[in-house]
Design a protein around this motif. Structure first.
Motif, PDB file in Angstrom:
ATOM      1  N   GLY A   1       0.784  -1.235   0.000  1.00 44.82           N
ATOM      2  CA  GLY A   1       0.000   0.000   0.000  1.00 44.82           C
ATOM      3  C   GLY A   1       0.812   1.279   0.000  1.00 44.82           C
ATOM      4  O   GLY A   1       0.285   2.355   0.230  1.00 44.82           O
ATOM      5  N   TRP A   2       2.108   1.185  -0.296  1.00 50.25           N
ATOM      6  CA  TRP A   2       2.977   2.366  -0.320  1.00 50.25           C
ATOM      7  C   TRP A   2       3.194   2.795  -1.774  1.00 50.25           C
ATOM      8  O   TRP A   2       3.595   1.978  -2.608  1.00 50.25           O
ATOM      9  N   PHE A   3       2.987   4.080  -2.052  1.00 46.34           N
ATOM     10  CA  PHE A   3       3.162   4.599  -3.401  1.00 46.34           C
ATOM     11  C   PHE A   3       4.016   5.860  -3.354  1.00 46.34           C
ATOM     12  O   PHE A   3       3.766   6.750  -2.541  1.00 46.34           O
ATOM     13  N   PRO A   4       5.039   5.933  -4.205  1.00 41.90           N
ATOM     14  CA  PRO A   4       5.933   7.099  -4.166  1.00 41.90           C
ATOM     15  C   PRO A   4       5.227   8.372  -4.613  1.00 41.90           C
ATOM     16  O   PRO A   4       4.376   8.358  -5.492  1.00 41.90           O
ATOM     17  N   VAL A   5       5.623   9.453  -3.982  1.00 41.36           N
ATOM     18  CA  VAL A   5       5.148  10.776  -4.364  1.00 41.36           C
ATOM     19  C   VAL A   5       5.970  11.283  -5.538  1.00 41.36           C
ATOM     20  O   VAL A   5       5.488  12.016  -6.390  1.00 41.36           O
ATOM     21  N   LEU A   6       7.223  10.825  -5.601  1.00 38.14           N
ATOM     22  CA  LEU A   6       8.160  11.291  -6.619  1.00 38.14           C
ATOM     23  C   LEU A   6       9.082  10.136  -6.995  1.00 38.14           C
ATOM     24  O   LEU A   6       9.534   9.393  -6.124  1.00 38.14           O
ATOM     25  N   GLU A   7       9.345   9.968  -8.279  1.00 33.49           N
ATOM     26  CA  GLU A   7      10.331   9.002  -8.763  1.00 33.49           C
ATOM     27  C   GLU A   7      11.259   9.716  -9.729  1.00 33.49           C
ATOM     28  O   GLU A   7      10.800  10.331 -10.688  1.00 33.49           O
ATOM     29  N   ILE A   8      12.561   9.639  -9.448  1.00 35.79           N
ATOM     30  CA  ILE A   8      13.577  10.272 -10.286  1.00 35.79           C
ATOM     31  C   ILE A   8      14.719   9.280 -10.470  1.00 35.79           C
ATOM     32  O   ILE A   8      15.306   8.822  -9.478  1.00 35.79           O
ATOM     33  N   GLU A   9      15.042   8.943 -11.722  1.00 38.26           N
ATOM     34  CA  GLU A   9      16.192   8.090 -12.035  1.00 38.26           C
ATOM     35  C   GLU A   9      16.277   6.873 -11.122  1.00 38.26           C
ATOM     36  O   GLU A   9      17.276   6.654 -10.448  1.00 38.26           O
ATOM     37  N   GLU A  10      15.211   6.073 -11.105  1.00 37.73           N
ATOM     38  CA  GLU A  10      15.134   4.865 -10.287  1.00 37.73           C
ATOM     39  C   GLU A  10      15.386   5.140  -8.802  1.00 37.73           C
ATOM     40  O   GLU A  10      16.071   4.379  -8.109  1.00 37.73           O
ATOM     41  N   THR A  11      14.827   6.232  -8.317  1.00 37.28           N
ATOM     42  CA  THR A  11      14.819   6.566  -6.903  1.00 37.28           C
ATOM     43  C   THR A  11      13.376   6.897  -6.553  1.00 37.28           C
ATOM     44  O   THR A  11      12.787   7.795  -7.156  1.00 37.28           O
ATOM     45  N   ALA A  12      12.797   6.157  -5.605  1.00 34.60           N
ATOM     46  CA  ALA A  12      11.412   6.369  -5.208  1.00 34.60           C
ATOM     47  C   ALA A  12      11.377   7.092  -3.864  1.00 34.60           C
ATOM     48  O   ALA A  12      12.010   6.655  -2.904  1.00 34.60           O
ATOM     49  N   PHE A  13      10.634   8.191  -3.818  1.00 38.33           N
ATOM     50  CA  PHE A  13      10.482   8.994  -2.604  1.00 38.33           C
ATOM     51  C   PHE A  13       9.048   8.868  -2.105  1.00 38.33           C
ATOM     52  O   PHE A  13       8.108   9.209  -2.826  1.00 38.33           O
ATOM     53  N   TYR A  14       8.893   8.380  -0.869  1.00 36.74           N
ATOM     54  CA  TYR A  14       7.581   8.188  -0.256  1.00 36.74           C
ATOM     55  C   TYR A  14       7.438   9.181   0.902  1.00 36.74           C
ATOM     56  O   TYR A  14       8.341   9.279   1.733  1.00 36.74           O
ATOM     57  N   GLN A  15       6.315   9.890   0.956  1.00 40.22           N
ATOM     58  CA  GLN A  15       6.055  10.757   2.103  1.00 40.22           C
ATOM     59  C   GLN A  15       5.557   9.876   3.230  1.00 40.22           C
ATOM     60  O   GLN A  15       4.563   9.177   3.090  1.00 40.22           O
ATOM     61  N   ALA A  16       6.251   9.857   4.337  1.00 39.09           N
ATOM     62  CA  ALA A  16       5.880   9.030   5.488  1.00 39.09           C
ATOM     63  C   ALA A  16       5.784   9.941   6.705  1.00 39.09           C
ATOM     64  O   ALA A  16       6.745  10.082   7.463  1.00 39.09           O
ATOM     65  N   ASN A  17       4.645  10.583   6.842  1.00 37.73           N
ATOM     66  CA  ASN A  17       4.452  11.598   7.872  1.00 37.73           C
ATOM     67  C   ASN A  17       5.536  12.647   7.701  1.00 37.73           C
ATOM     68  O   ASN A  17       5.728  13.140   6.605  1.00 37.73           O
ATOM     69  N   GLY A  18       6.283  12.968   8.739  1.00 39.79           N
ATOM     70  CA  GLY A  18       7.301  14.011   8.636  1.00 39.79           C
ATOM     71  C   GLY A  18       8.632  13.537   8.092  1.00 39.79           C
ATOM     72  O   GLY A  18       9.591  14.297   8.054  1.00 39.79           O
ATOM     73  N   LEU A  19       8.699  12.305   7.639  1.00 37.21           N
ATOM     74  CA  LEU A  19       9.942  11.722   7.138  1.00 37.21           C
ATOM     75  C   LEU A  19       9.755  11.322   5.681  1.00 37.21           C
ATOM     76  O   LEU A  19       8.651  10.956   5.280  1.00 37.21           O
ATOM     77  N   VAL A  20      10.824  11.388   4.903  1.00 38.40           N
ATOM     78  CA  VAL A  20      10.783  10.886   3.535  1.00 38.40           C
ATOM     79  C   VAL A  20      11.503   9.544   3.530  1.00 38.40           C
ATOM     80  O   VAL A  20      12.658   9.428   3.954  1.00 38.40           O
ATOM     81  N   PHE A  21      10.801   8.508   3.089  1.00 34.77           N
ATOM     82  CA  PHE A  21      11.322   7.144   2.973  1.00 34.77           C
ATOM     83  C   PHE A  21      11.695   6.955   1.508  1.00 34.77           C
ATOM     84  O   PHE A  21      10.895   7.260   0.622  1.00 34.77           O
ATOM     85  N   THR A  22      12.918   6.462   1.253  1.00 36.30           N
ATOM     86  CA  THR A  22      13.423   6.391  -0.118  1.00 36.30           C
ATOM     87  C   THR A  22      13.949   5.000  -0.440  1.00 36.30           C
ATOM     88  O   THR A  22      14.602   4.372   0.393  1.00 36.30           O
ATOM     89  N   LEU A  23      13.678   4.536  -1.658  1.00 37.90           N
ATOM     90  CA  LEU A  23      14.282   3.311  -2.197  1.00 37.90           C
ATOM     91  C   LEU A  23      15.227   3.725  -3.311  1.00 37.90           C
ATOM     92  O   LEU A  23      14.851   4.493  -4.205  1.00 37.90           O
TER      93      LEU A  23
END
Length: 141
Positions: free
Chosen positions: A26-48
């Motif tokens: 159920g997690w979906f990135p807010v932003l994807e740039i050059e095979e980097t996924a950024f997820y908004q996780a409350n006050g933290l950004v979780f990144t793959l």
């Protein structure tokens, strides 16, 4: 230095596989740039991000260690939510390292390794609350 964590990046072996795993939870990135996924996780950004690229960027050799000594935790509002999330992870290929059960602190928790070996604890701690934004709130001293 202010007492806060702004961004947490997990190095992953296969970007597509990792983003599909987290989407299944159920997690979906807010932003994807050059095979980097950024997820908004409350006050933290979780990144793959690619483990290889992360290793090079941090100038740390990747020795392939399976246990980093770090566990991520996702607190939930009930023991039922613990079961639901652990079962979602299991159904999508995670290795369950601790089946959901009562904890020494009076809560309820389970744990798993994601597809790249990162350890997640899914926990219900009745002593911790949540604010209106879903951020965890520690009890006052």
């Amino acid at each position: 230095m202010e007492q806060r964590v702004s961004l947490l990046t997990l190095g992953v072996a296969d970007y597509e596989r990792a983003t599909a795993f987290y989407a299944a939870l159920g997690w979906f990135p807010v932003l994807e740039i050059e095979e980097t996924a950024f997820y908004q996780a409350n006050g933290l950004v979780f990144t793959l991000w690619s483990r290889e690229k992360l290793s090079a960027d941090m100038d740390v050799p990747d020795d392939g260690a399976r246990w980093s000594g770090i566990a991520l935790a996702h607190n939930v509002r009930s023991p039922d939510e613990v079961h639901e999330i652990v079962e979602q992870a299991r159904a999508n290929g995670a290795e369950i390292t601790r089946e959901p059960a009562e904890t020494f602190y009076g809560g309820y928790a389970g744990a798993f390794r994601d597809l790249d070996g990162h350890v997640w604890e899914i926990a219900h701690n009745p002593g911790f609350g949540f604010d209106e934004d879903g951020d965890i709130v520690l009890p006052a001293r």
